[in-house]
Design a protein around this motif. Sequence first.
Motif, PDB file in Angstrom:
ATOM      1  N   ILE A  84       2.683  33.764 -37.815  1.00 11.73           N
ATOM      2  CA  ILE A  84       1.390  34.149 -38.402  1.00 11.73           C
ATOM      3  C   ILE A  84       1.016  35.602 -38.140  1.00 11.73           C
ATOM      4  N   GLN A  85       1.785  36.326 -37.321  1.00 15.04           N
ATOM      5  CA  GLN A  85       1.449  37.729 -37.049  1.00 15.04           C
ATOM      6  C   GLN A  85       1.570  38.600 -38.295  1.00 15.04           C
ATOM      7  N   ILE A  86       2.362  38.186 -39.268  1.00 18.11           N
ATOM      8  CA  ILE A  86       2.556  38.965 -40.487  1.00 18.11           C
ATOM      9  C   ILE A  86       1.273  39.048 -41.309  1.00 18.11           C
ATOM     10  N   THR A  87       0.271  38.243 -40.982  1.00 15.77           N
ATOM     11  CA  THR A  87      -0.966  38.263 -41.761  1.00 15.77           C
ATOM     12  C   THR A  87      -1.742  39.561 -41.588  1.00 15.77           C
ATOM     13  N   ASP A  88      -1.401  40.387 -40.592  1.00 11.25           N
ATOM     14  CA  ASP A  88      -2.065  41.699 -40.517  1.00 11.25           C
ATOM     15  C   ASP A  88      -1.558  42.640 -41.612  1.00 11.25           C
ATOM     16  N   VAL A  89      -0.551  42.175 -42.359  1.00 10.99           N
ATOM     17  CA  VAL A  89      -0.045  42.934 -43.508  1.00 10.99           C
ATOM     18  C   VAL A  89      -0.423  42.235 -44.817  1.00 10.99           C
ATOM     19  N   VAL A  90      -0.080  40.958 -44.932  1.00 15.53           N
ATOM     20  CA  VAL A  90      -0.241  40.240 -46.211  1.00 15.53           C
ATOM     21  C   VAL A  90      -1.473  39.357 -46.258  1.00 15.53           C
ATOM     22  N   GLY A  91      -2.176  39.172 -45.141  1.00 17.87           N
ATOM     23  CA  GLY A  91      -3.313  38.259 -45.120  1.00 17.87           C
ATOM     24  C   GLY A  91      -2.849  36.820 -45.053  1.00 17.87           C
ATOM     25  N   VAL A  92      -3.771  35.917 -44.752  1.00  8.53           N
ATOM     26  CA  VAL A  92      -3.388  34.511 -44.601  1.00  8.53           C
ATOM     27  C   VAL A  92      -2.948  33.916 -45.935  1.00  8.53           C
ATOM     28  N   MET A  93      -3.488  34.405 -47.057  1.00  7.48           N
ATOM     29  CA  MET A  93      -3.041  33.900 -48.358  1.00  7.48           C
ATOM     30  C   MET A  93      -1.616  34.355 -48.648  1.00  7.48           C
ATOM     31  N   GLY A  94      -1.278  35.560 -48.219  1.00  7.70           N
ATOM     32  CA  GLY A  94       0.087  36.031 -48.393  1.00  7.70           C
ATOM     33  C   GLY A  94       1.085  35.220 -47.587  1.00  7.70           C
ATOM     34  N   LEU A  95       0.648  34.712 -46.437  1.00  7.86           N
ATOM     35  CA  LEU A  95       1.521  33.878 -45.603  1.00  7.86           C
ATOM     36  C   LEU A  95       1.939  32.610 -46.339  1.00  7.86           C
ATOM     37  N   SER A  96       1.121  32.145 -47.273  1.00  4.74           N
ATOM     38  CA  SER A  96       1.435  30.923 -48.023  1.00  4.74           C
ATOM     39  C   SER A  96       2.717  31.069 -48.834  1.00  4.74           C
ATOM     40  N   PHE A  97       3.102  32.309 -49.128  1.00  5.64           N
ATOM     41  CA  PHE A  97       4.334  32.542 -49.890  1.00  5.64           C
ATOM     42  C   PHE A  97       5.541  31.949 -49.180  1.00  5.64           C
ATOM     43  N   LEU A  98       5.555  32.025 -47.868  1.00  3.25           N
ATOM     44  CA  LEU A  98       6.750  31.685 -47.094  1.00  3.25           C
ATOM     45  C   LEU A  98       7.168  30.222 -47.246  1.00  3.25           C
ATOM     46  N   PRO A  99       6.301  29.231 -46.984  1.00  2.89           N
ATOM     47  CA  PRO A  99       6.741  27.838 -47.127  1.00  2.89           C
ATOM     48  C   PRO A  99       7.140  27.471 -48.551  1.00  2.89           C
ATOM     49  N   VAL A 100       6.446  28.037 -49.545  1.00  2.00           N
ATOM     50  CA  VAL A 100       6.783  27.726 -50.934  1.00  2.00           C
ATOM     51  C   VAL A 100       8.151  28.307 -51.284  1.00  2.00           C
ATOM     52  N   PHE A 101       8.378  29.554 -50.924  1.00  2.00           N
ATOM     53  CA  PHE A 101       9.651  30.212 -51.219  1.00  2.00           C
ATOM     54  C   PHE A 101      10.820  29.487 -50.555  1.00  2.00           C
ATOM     55  N   VAL A 102      10.656  29.126 -49.303  1.00  2.61           N
ATOM     56  CA  VAL A 102      11.732  28.443 -48.572  1.00  2.61           C
ATOM     57  C   VAL A 102      12.006  27.065 -49.163  1.00  2.61           C
ATOM     58  N   ALA A 103      10.935  26.296 -49.454  1.00  2.00           N
ATOM     59  CA  ALA A 103      11.115  24.946 -49.991  1.00  2.00           C
ATOM     60  C   ALA A 103      11.790  24.981 -51.363  1.00  2.00           C
ATOM     61  N   CYS A 104      11.386  25.913 -52.209  1.00  2.00           N
ATOM     62  CA  CYS A 104      11.983  25.991 -53.550  1.00  2.00           C
ATOM     63  C   CYS A 104      13.443  26.429 -53.477  1.00  2.00           C
ATOM     64  N   THR A 105      13.749  27.348 -52.585  1.00  2.00           N
ATOM     65  CA  THR A 105      15.142  27.773 -52.433  1.00  2.00           C
ATOM     66  C   THR A 105      15.998  26.630 -51.890  1.00  2.00           C
ATOM     67  N   ALA A 106      15.445  25.874 -50.949  1.00  2.00           N
ATOM     68  CA  ALA A 106      16.176  24.723 -50.414  1.00  2.00           C
ATOM     69  C   ALA A 106      16.405  23.672 -51.499  1.00  2.00           C
ATOM     70  N   TRP A 107      15.408  23.462 -52.357  1.00  2.00           N
ATOM     71  CA  TRP A 107      15.572  22.492 -53.449  1.00  2.00           C
ATOM     72  C   TRP A 107      16.675  22.931 -54.408  1.00  2.00           C
ATOM     73  N   ASN A 108      16.740  24.229 -54.681  1.00  2.00           N
ATOM     74  CA  ASN A 108      17.804  24.730 -55.547  1.00  2.00           C
ATOM     75  C   ASN A 108      19.181  24.515 -54.921  1.00  2.00           C
ATOM     76  N   ALA A 109      19.275  24.711 -53.620  1.00  2.00           N
ATOM     77  CA  ALA A 109      20.552  24.493 -52.934  1.00  2.00           C
ATOM     78  C   ALA A 109      20.945  23.021 -52.991  1.00  2.00           C
ATOM     79  N   ILE A 110      19.953  22.145 -52.835  1.00  2.00           N
ATOM     80  CA  ILE A 110      20.225  20.698 -52.932  1.00  2.00           C
ATOM     81  C   ILE A 110      20.679  20.346 -54.346  1.00  2.00           C
ATOM     82  N   GLY A 111      19.981  20.914 -55.344  1.00  2.00           N
ATOM     83  CA  GLY A 111      20.351  20.640 -56.735  1.00  2.00           C
ATOM     84  C   GLY A 111      21.753  21.110 -57.060  1.00  2.00           C
ATOM     85  N   ARG A 112      22.145  22.264 -56.521  1.00  2.00           N
ATOM     86  CA  ARG A 112      23.495  22.788 -56.753  1.00  2.00           C
ATOM     87  C   ARG A 112      24.552  21.821 -56.207  1.00  2.00           C
ATOM     88  N   MET A 113      24.296  21.277 -55.015  1.00  2.00           N
ATOM     89  CA  MET A 113      25.254  20.337 -54.419  1.00  2.00           C
ATOM     90  C   MET A 113      25.344  19.048 -55.218  1.00  2.00           C
TER      91      MET A 113
END
Length: 559
Positions: free
Chosen positions: A188-217
């Motif tokens: 959460i320290q990154i919020t001094d740059v992107v704010g707490v709303m910007g932090l929300s990007f991280l779980p969405v980006f990771v989950a979607c990338t993981a789903w794509n990897a699962i779909g590829r397999m």
Amino acid sequence: MRFLNRLPRFLLPLISGGILTLAFPGANFELAAWLWLFPLLFLLWPIKSNERAKTSSLFLSGWLAGAAFWIPNLAWLRHSSRVIAGARDDAWIGWESELLGAAAVVGLALYCALYFGAWAWIVGRFAKPDFERLSKSRWQESTWVSLRSAFIAGAAWVGLEWVRSFLLFSGFGWNGLGVALHQNDVLIQITDVVGVMGLSFLPVFVACTAWNAIGRMICSYGHAERCRSRLDFTFALIVVLAVAGYGMQKLAGKRTEETMTVRTVLVQPNVAQVDAWSGELGPQVYQRLSTFTRLYAEARDGTTHTDLVIWPESALPVHLHGLPDHKPYFDELLALGDYSLLTGTELHEEGRQGHVSAVLFRDNYENRQEYNKIHLVAFGEYLPYRNIPPFSFLKGVLPGDFAPGTKAEPLLLEKPQVQLIPLICFEDTVGRLARRFVRPAPQMLVNITNDGWFLESTETEVHLANAKFRAIELHRPMVRAANTGISCFINAYGQITSRLSDPETGNTFIEGCLPGEVQVPKAGKLTFYAQWGDVFSIAMLLITGVVIAMSLLKKRQPV
């Protein structure tokens, strides 16, 4: 049979929303923030089909997930109408109040769920990856397709959270996805740059990338060629590690940062809202506040060991200008020692609209500074569209409105010389407001609040989880004096260093004082967020808009 085939379209979004609920106060199961999207993505990005679902179907799936999340997440809101009817606990208070409270929860929840629906439509329509390309294309193209879709999904989520934070009745920015990570001091320290709303990007980006990897397999399973590894999920993990590295480096700086100390005492009178309205306990409340203040502020052997005493929002049973005895009362208290006193009160001057205010006293009653709350709470401190049905039906509950303040100026503490950023009630959940007070000087955030409207619910923990991000975003320590809890000290890194609670049971809904030392950074440096605010979130919204516009224009072009 048709119903059974369509059942997953309703059940999977509800499962997603239910999982996300577990990530927030009440359960605080952080892993849920990283996993909740998978059932929903099963519908939005189906692996075995490259056809896009209907717009209405996409929106409905997201909206159902949002409703399943927000209704339990906002359940504490129902207590406000019950308290108005005289409730002191969870005991039944009558159909009218109970139904009004339930309607408030469901109404706000279904509104907030619209943003989930909008996100699902954007992601399903404009960001859906082609799993054939993911599994069969060369690694460069496959990686690009995956990262592009995941990036758009994260950008759309962040952009919509930013819109929700200010749209409709001054906005409701509580419990964005980033808040679910409130216990993870490193990320959460990154919020001094992107704010707490910007932090929300991280779980969405990771989950979607993981789903794509699962779909590829899954797409590669059973084919002659074996599934080759790609760099998309690896890249997502590198992003997480980079954010974690930034957080660890920032936390390591605590040891070398030069600070100054403000000896502070937080007073928590724990007055039930029903008793505050009746006025019957007025004399006892004044005595309670005086007794707690004397314990720490009275000079001993000619020395005062406290710099600042803080009372919560609405601490005074009568508004500041409504009782002649206030002058001798405060003069006597302030003569006890060399300290300042900050209290919440209402200011009602003759012929003027009232304000919800914070007042800082020094030496005597006349020497005071005032701050009038800027961000008023709809349906609590003012009634939107007062003369238009159905809002006009609530005039009996809210006969008058408070006036918003206009000046975002810090209050000046004389000893030691530190600026106080006063945030009243829910203002400590609004980053764009808090940053307006920031100056290149030693500063500390001070939140005075009265969460007695919500009885002994999870609201106090939810409020605290949202508030602590202001300390990180602005790199200013925060103290919170709450009428019924949670009163606590938070350092400039968002870590709760102490809170007022029963030592045996851990209960925070108690009466008492919490002394402590606030370490205020001397340099008063301005973080990226303090200077530029939600520029990251706005950029994500603009990028999402450009993606949608380009996609629509491309479809209109003749082949």
